[in-house]
Design an enzyme around this catalytic site. Structure first.
Site, short mmCIF file in Angstrom:
data_model
loop_
_atom_site.label_atom_id
_atom_site.label_comp_id
_atom_site.label_asym_id
_atom_site.label_seq_id
_atom_site.Cartn_x
_atom_site.Cartn_y
_atom_site.Cartn_z
N ASP A 12 7.44 1.52 1.97
CA ASP A 12 6.03 1.82 2.28
C ASP A 12 5.84 2.11 3.77
OD1 ASP A 12 3.39 2.21 1.68
OD2 ASP A 12 2.86 0.09 1.67
N HIS A 29 7.00 11.37 5.04
CA HIS A 29 7.76 11.39 3.78
C HIS A 29 9.13 12.02 3.98
CE1 HIS A 29 4.43 9.78 1.67
NE2 HIS A 29 3.66 10.85 1.77
N ARG A 63 -3.16 10.85 -5.09
CA ARG A 63 -3.16 11.44 -3.74
C ARG A 63 -3.44 12.95 -3.79
NH1 ARG A 63 1.34 8.12 -0.32
NH2 ARG A 63 0.69 6.07 -1.04
N LEU A 123 28.29 1.95 -4.69
CA LEU A 123 26.89 1.53 -4.85
C LEU A 123 26.18 2.35 -5.93
CD1 LEU A 123 24.36 0.03 -3.42
CD2 LEU A 123 23.98 2.28 -2.40
C1 IPE Z 1 3.85 1.63 -3.31
O1 IPE Z 1 3.21 2.01 -2.15
C2 IPE Z 1 4.57 2.79 -3.93
C3 IPE Z 1 5.73 3.28 -3.21
C4 IPE Z 1 6.23 2.78 -2.12
C5 IPE Z 1 6.38 4.42 -3.81
P1 IPE Z 1 1.68 2.46 -2.12
O2 IPE Z 1 1.39 2.89 -0.73
O3 IPE Z 1 1.41 3.44 -3.20
O4 IPE Z 1 0.92 1.10 -2.48
P2 IPE Z 1 -0.57 0.64 -2.20
O5 IPE Z 1 -1.48 1.74 -2.71
O6 IPE Z 1 -0.72 0.43 -0.73
O7 IPE Z 1 -0.72 -0.65 -2.96
C1 IPE Z 2 5.26 5.22 0.93
O1 IPE Z 2 4.53 5.52 2.09
C2 IPE Z 2 5.66 6.43 0.15
C3 IPE Z 2 4.89 6.65 -1.09
C4 IPE Z 2 4.03 5.83 -1.60
C5 IPE Z 2 5.13 7.89 -1.79
P1 IPE Z 2 2.96 5.81 2.02
O2 IPE Z 2 2.77 7.25 1.74
O3 IPE Z 2 2.31 4.89 1.06
O4 IPE Z 2 2.53 5.51 3.50
P2 IPE Z 2 1.24 4.67 3.94
O5 IPE Z 2 1.32 3.36 3.22
O6 IPE Z 2 0.05 5.46 3.54
O7 IPE Z 2 1.40 4.51 5.42
MG MG Z 3 1.54 3.04 1.22
#
Ligand code: IPE
Ligand code: IPE
Ligand code: MG
Length: 227
Positions: A12, A29, A63, A123
């Site tokens: 995240d 990303h 999103r 792995l």
């Molecule tokens: C969880 O992160 C999903 C991934 C890392 C793929 P999110 O960014 O979607 O989670 P929330 O919305 O903060 O709970």
């Molecule tokens: C995790 O990073 C990747 C996915 C959930 C696809 P985020 O895109 O959730 O990044 P933040 O949490 O908004 O910073």
């Molecule tokens: Mg996130």
């Protein structure tokens, strides 16, 4: 305690990291995908057997379309840049989640990755794509009912229908970015896992940070309800 066999990571913070650099979320990303290569190779060098990474959740479809499309194209970018190196490192890649419902071009790339790494014995890198744990449990119960319409379900049977049925138990789950929640990731499988919440965003979480987390795990005492 000994090395964890199976480590799971909620990757995240890509978007916030990009913002901190004055860039678009997609920049985060891209760097997040690159980081998978670094962490996977270190996990393999440490002797970890399975690394499961949360890459896209069933809720991430909420999103903007442009962000979702960018993420859907990342397996292709990743394949072009790193597949050879991952094969040289004996890394076997598979996917969990409802990934066959992704755009056809993404599904094709994922199938190609599975095929090209299927004989690797090092792995096992498991990418959770279009994964949601509640959906997984509902899917498992429905598969059970179809196969055994007159039997009551037990824990062992339910586990045998989960995407992770062939994997060892998750010993450690790491979430980067400072958020302290599971966001519908491996709810059943994490029942007795050790949890580590790290303040770093995923693109800035290095191999050394990963190794430090493994060391932290090794100091913990797991009791599983016993003494
Ligand atoms: C969880 O992160 C999903 C991934 C890392 C793929 P999110 O960014 O979607 O989670 P929330 O919305 O903060 O709970
Ligand atoms: C995790 O990073 C990747 C996915 C959930 C696809 P985020 O895109 O959730 O990044 P933040 O949490 O908004 O910073
Ligand atoms: Mg996130």
């Amino acid at each position: 305690m000994s090395l964890p066999q199976h480590v799971a990571i909620i990757m995240d913070g890509n978007g916030r990291w990009a913002k901190s650099q004055g860039r678009e979320r997609t920049h985060g990303h891209y760097h997040g995908a690159i980081n998978i290569r670094n962490i996977a190779i270190r996990a393999k060098d440490l002797g970890i057997k399975v690394l499961t990474l949360f890459a896209f959740s069933t809720e991430n479809w909420k999103r903007p379309d442009s962000e979702v499309s960018f993420i859907m194209d990342l397996p292709r970018v990743f394949l072009n840049q790193y597949l050879k190196e991952l094969i040289d490192n004996d890394i076997n890649i598979e996917f969990i989640g409802d990934w066959k419902k992704l755009p056809t071009s993404t599904v094709k790339i994922c199938e190609d990755i599975i095929e090209k790494t299927k004989d690797n014995q090092g792995l096992k890198l498991v990418l959770a794509l279009n994964y949601g744990s509640r959906q997984e449990i509902v899917m498992a119960v429905n598969s059970f009912i179809t196969n055994h319409p007159h039997l009551p379900i037990d824990e062992e049977m339910l586990e045998s229908f989960l995407y992770t049925s062939h994997l060892p138990p998750v010993d450690l789950c790491i979430r980067t970015s400072g958020e302290k929640r599971l966001s519908n990731f491996l709810l059943w499988q994490l029942a007795y896992s050790e949890l580590v919440f790290c303040p770093l965003h995923w693109p800035e979480f290095t191999e050394n940070d990963f190794e430090k987390t493994i060391n932290e795990y090794e100091k913990r005492h797991r009791r599983f309800g016993g003494l």
